[in-house]
Scaffold this motif. Structure first.
Motif, mmCIF file in Angstrom:
data_model
loop_
_atom_site.group_PDB
_atom_site.id
_atom_site.type_symbol
_atom_site.label_atom_id
_atom_site.label_comp_id
_atom_site.label_asym_id
_atom_site.label_seq_id
_atom_site.Cartn_x
_atom_site.Cartn_y
_atom_site.Cartn_z
ATOM 1 N N VAL A 34 1.214 -1.205 -0.179
ATOM 2 C CA VAL A 34 0.517 -0.165 -0.191
ATOM 3 C C VAL A 34 1.094 1.185 -0.189
ATOM 4 N N ARG A 35 1.655 1.208 0.622
ATOM 5 C CA ARG A 35 3.357 2.569 1.091
ATOM 6 C C ARG A 35 3.519 2.565 -0.249
ATOM 7 N N ASP A 36 3.423 1.842 -1.295
ATOM 8 C CA ASP A 36 4.464 2.069 -2.781
ATOM 9 C C ASP A 36 3.300 2.579 -3.552
ATOM 10 N N LEU A 87 11.875 5.076 -3.370
ATOM 11 C CA LEU A 87 11.192 5.810 -2.160
ATOM 12 C C LEU A 87 10.173 6.687 -1.517
ATOM 13 N N ALA A 88 9.235 4.999 -1.788
ATOM 14 C CA ALA A 88 8.660 4.794 -0.509
ATOM 15 C C ALA A 88 8.921 4.399 0.726
ATOM 16 N N THR A 89 9.793 3.341 0.993
ATOM 17 C CA THR A 89 10.872 3.203 1.904
ATOM 18 C C THR A 89 10.640 4.488 2.345
ATOM 19 N N ALA A 90 11.811 5.409 1.626
ATOM 20 C CA ALA A 90 12.844 6.024 2.162
ATOM 21 C C ALA A 90 11.367 6.882 3.416
ATOM 22 N N TYR A 91 10.639 7.324 2.811
ATOM 23 C CA TYR A 91 9.432 7.907 3.625
ATOM 24 C C TYR A 91 9.615 7.843 5.431
ATOM 25 N N GLU A 92 9.857 6.122 4.662
ATOM 26 C CA GLU A 92 10.131 6.658 6.959
ATOM 27 C C GLU A 92 8.540 5.804 7.662
ATOM 28 N N LEU A 96 3.977 10.574 6.626
ATOM 29 C CA LEU A 96 5.055 11.540 5.831
ATOM 30 C C LEU A 96 3.838 11.484 4.055
ATOM 31 N N LEU A 97 3.854 10.287 4.351
ATOM 32 C CA LEU A 97 3.940 9.907 2.737
ATOM 33 C C LEU A 97 2.113 10.758 2.700
#
Length: 217
Positions: A34-36, A87-92, A96-97
């Motif tokens: 989902v984050r991706d 990039l999605a992982t970098a949001y942590e 933030l997303l």
């Protein structure tokens, strides 16, 4: 324009209502959490903003139907797809997303409301009116809304009118109608390969079954 706004608002609202743990769940997009998918929606919103401020002088080469190309099913090797996952992982943090999508997504929504439908715009080396461009994106929002809630049974579904419009657009892309017994949601899921049809559904599809899935790019 109204349907674009309603579909986009519903999708952004669905993201805003997600719990933190939902971002680690699989989405309806193969290989994406989902984050991706939410990260991809941020990129989509940026594309809308860029396109609406990229006027074109030449005659349209595409419309809401021909905007879409039929492409090969994604394999995970596409550099942009891989970038989105990183990039999605970098949001942590999920918030933030949510924040970035609300920020950029709200701006894209306002730009769509202010756009002159007859204005010709350029995107992907093609020209189309902003009305056709935004109409094509109703299908994008509706499919990704279904992707977002694929494993979230309690989440709100896309607006009914967006499902109806998207089914009609997909049928024009396919050059054939889906069986009337198919719900709009099932027509979209089966038509784009997000769900495998049952034997009975496959029989109802008839000759259309040979054209599926329609992977849109």
């Amino acid at each position: 324009m109204d349907l674009f706004s309603r579909s986009w608002t519903a999708l952004r609202t669905a993201v805003a209502e997600l719990h933190d743990e939902d971002f680690a769940r699989p989405s309806g997009c193969a290989g994406w959490l989902v984050r991706d998918l939410v990260c991809h929606l941020i990129i989509d919103a940026q594309d809308v903003l860029i396109t609406l401020v990229t006027p074109a002088e030449t005659e349209p080469t595409r419309d809401a139907v021909t905007y879409w190309d039929i492409v090969e099913a994604p394999t995970g090797d596409d550099p942009l797809d891989a970038l989105i996952v990183r990039l999605a992982t970098a949001y942590e943090e999920p918030w933030l997303l949510k924040f970035h999508l609300d920020d950029v997504g709200s701006a894209a929504g306002r730009a769509a409301e202010l756009a002159d439908r007859a204005l010709r715009v350029g995107t992907r080396d093609e020209v189309l009116t902003s009305g056709d461009y935004l109409s094509a994106y109703v299908l994008e929002w509706t499919l990704h809304h279904l992707d977002l809630i694929a494993h979230l049974p309690d989440a709100a579904e896309p607006p009914a009118e967006g499902l109806i419009w998207s089914r009609a657009l997909l049928e024009k892309i396919a050059g054939a109608a889906f069986p009337s017994s198919f719900s709009d949601k099932d027509a979209l899921l089966i038509g784009t390969g997000r769900r495998t049809p049952t034997e009975a559904e496959n029989a109802e599809l008839g000759e259309l079954a040979a054209k599926l899935p329609l992977v849109l790019g």
